[in-house]
Design a protein around this motif. Structure first.
Motif, mmCIF file in Angstrom:
data_model
loop_
_atom_site.group_PDB
_atom_site.id
_atom_site.type_symbol
_atom_site.label_atom_id
_atom_site.label_comp_id
_atom_site.label_asym_id
_atom_site.label_seq_id
_atom_site.Cartn_x
_atom_site.Cartn_y
_atom_site.Cartn_z
ATOM 1 N N LEU A 305 0.831 -1.198 0.000
ATOM 2 C CA LEU A 305 0.000 0.000 0.000
ATOM 3 C C LEU A 305 0.869 1.252 0.000
ATOM 4 O O LEU A 305 1.618 1.509 0.949
ATOM 5 N N GLY A 306 0.756 2.035 -1.055
ATOM 6 C CA GLY A 306 1.508 3.285 -1.149
ATOM 7 C C GLY A 306 0.762 4.410 -0.449
ATOM 8 O O GLY A 306 0.214 5.304 -1.094
ATOM 9 N N LEU A 307 0.757 4.374 0.878
ATOM 10 C CA LEU A 307 -0.015 5.327 1.677
ATOM 11 C C LEU A 307 0.788 6.571 2.051
ATOM 12 O O LEU A 307 0.227 7.546 2.543
ATOM 13 N N ILE A 308 2.091 6.528 1.844
ATOM 14 C CA ILE A 308 2.964 7.658 2.168
ATOM 15 C C ILE A 308 3.316 8.369 0.867
ATOM 16 O O ILE A 308 3.877 7.756 -0.042
ATOM 17 N N THR A 309 2.997 9.642 0.763
ATOM 18 C CA THR A 309 3.202 10.341 -0.509
ATOM 19 C C THR A 309 4.635 10.835 -0.678
ATOM 20 O O THR A 309 5.298 11.210 0.302
ATOM 21 N N THR A 310 5.094 10.808 -1.905
ATOM 22 C CA THR A 310 6.391 11.416 -2.243
ATOM 23 C C THR A 310 6.204 12.784 -2.884
ATOM 24 O O THR A 310 7.178 13.422 -3.263
ATOM 25 N N LYS A 311 4.971 13.207 -3.029
ATOM 26 C CA LYS A 311 4.692 14.477 -3.705
ATOM 27 C C LYS A 311 4.819 15.674 -2.775
ATOM 28 O O LYS A 311 4.813 16.817 -3.223
ATOM 29 N N SER A 312 4.919 15.421 -1.474
ATOM 30 C CA SER A 312 4.997 16.476 -0.478
ATOM 31 C C SER A 312 5.938 16.045 0.631
ATOM 32 O O SER A 312 6.032 14.855 0.953
#
Length: 375
Positions: A305-312
């Motif tokens: 699950l990619g629940l941690i964003t890399t966009k911020s």
């Protein structure tokens, strides 16, 4: 292919890391003919050595080279095949708020993989050499076969298909073989985990696009079956100790996104029928929809699950992430779930809008939640 989802996924990052300033400057200097390829490679090597040491220090079980030698997460790999050229399309990819650079891949002949000329093989050899002396395993990331097909049929690019492949089935066969050969070449160099990055499914998820005439035609074209076949044929009959994962997201460019929508429209194809070991899935925003489509993940395949964003760079609330993991476990057992960021930190060399310090803080949060939830 033998699916080995009971094996440990381990603490691993999706792939790309922010390029250090010294590397960005070296690439610009090379582009401006101010340094040689050899000098650029030296800078790349040192940056990758430093990155791998940081990955070890962060406790990662698998290392990537950060995709530091690439401009794009996908196009550089395509350009390494025989029969594919690098051109400027005149128009970039249109994301929600930005347009990318206009590079693309176009046919110039029949597609073939040559281990002597494709640069990614030597790139992996360097990573493998580094990790042989450290307590970490190398992971190779490449764009999925389906992604190459989507690039080749993009707009006017597809005019070349009729020239070189009057029988479209021959194109499918060449893509499948080129990828299969490439994967075996990585394996021969010591790769045991290969990740197929894949944004090709994103168009099926976006309701705004699907409600247009072009979108309706695309959705009803049968292309999902083509994408599935390309990916599955490429990973048929591989060594049993080779793990093939896929990462599916909705675009990641300079903290911007390309598509929105839940995985429902592709679940019966992608989740039920693609023969990978594990899916790394984007779930860092409401744009990704709910977890219900996870019930379609077949066999004993796993989902990260990619629940941690890399966009911020802003850190997520720890308890909210844990609560969402528990929510997802209503559709897939907890022992078939895992956690990561939703994508890399720099799918292109521009990178997302956050700092290197924030980048590592994100991964530290991922690891600490993994330890708490799964032990």
């Amino acid at each position: 292919m033998t699916v080995k989802t009971t094996s440990k996924i381990g603490f691993q990052h999706v792939g790309s890391f922010l390029r250090p300033d010294v590397l960005k400057q070296a690439r610009q200097d090379y582009f401006n003919n101010q340094i040689t390829q050899k000098e650029l490679t030296t800078v790349e090597n040192e940056a990758i050595k430093d990155l791998v040491n940081k990955e070890v220090a962060a406790g990662l079980d698998y290392a990537t080279d950060g995709e530091f030698r690439r401009s794009y997460w996908h196009l550089d790999f395509f350009w390494g095949f025989e029969g594919i050229d690098h051109i400027h399309y005149g128009e970039g990819y249109h994301f929600a708020h930005e347009e990318t650079r206009d590079d693309t891949a176009i046919l110039s002949g029949h597609i073939k993989f040559n281990p002597e000329t494709h640069p990614f093989i030597k790139d992996f050899e360097f990573l493998k050499l580094l990790t042989d002396n450290l307590d970490i395993e190398p992971k190779q990331t490449i764009p999925a076969p389906s992604q190459l097909y989507v690039e080749l049929i993009r707009g006017t690019n597809d005019e070349k298909i009729k020239e070189f492949y009057p029988n479209i089935n021959d194109l499918y066969l060449d893509i499948e073989k080129a990828y299969h050969d490439a994967i075996l070449a990585f394996y021969d160099k010591g790769a045991r985990v290969i990740q197929l990055d894949d944004c090709s499914w994103g168009l099926f998820l976006d309701e705004d696009f699907l409600n247009t005439p072009d979108g309706k035609a695309y959705a009803n074209s049968g292309i999902q079956d083509i994408l599935l076949e390309l990916n599955n044929k490429a990973i048929e009959n591989l060594p049993e100790d080779l793990t093939i994962n896929t990462h599916v997201c909705r675009g990641n460019y300079h903290s911007d996104f390309a598509f929105s929508g839940g995985y429902g429209p592709v679940a019966d194809t992608l989740f039920a029928k693609e023969n990978v070991d594990t899916y790394f899935l984007e779930y860092d925003s409401k744009r990704a929809g709910n977890f219900e489509p996870l019930a379609k993940v077949s066999g004993d395949k796993k989902v990260v699950l990619g629940l941690i964003t890399t966009k911020s760079g802003e850190l997520e609330d720890r308890q909210e992430v844990i609560n969402r993991i528990k929510e997802a476990s209503q559709y897939l057992p907890l022992d078939r779930l895992w956690l990561s960021t939703q994508c890399g930190f720099a799918s292109t060399e521009e990178g997302n809008v956050l700092t290197e310090q924030q980048e590592w803080a994100k991964l530290k949060l991922v690891k600490s939640i993994q330890d708490e939830v799964w032990g």
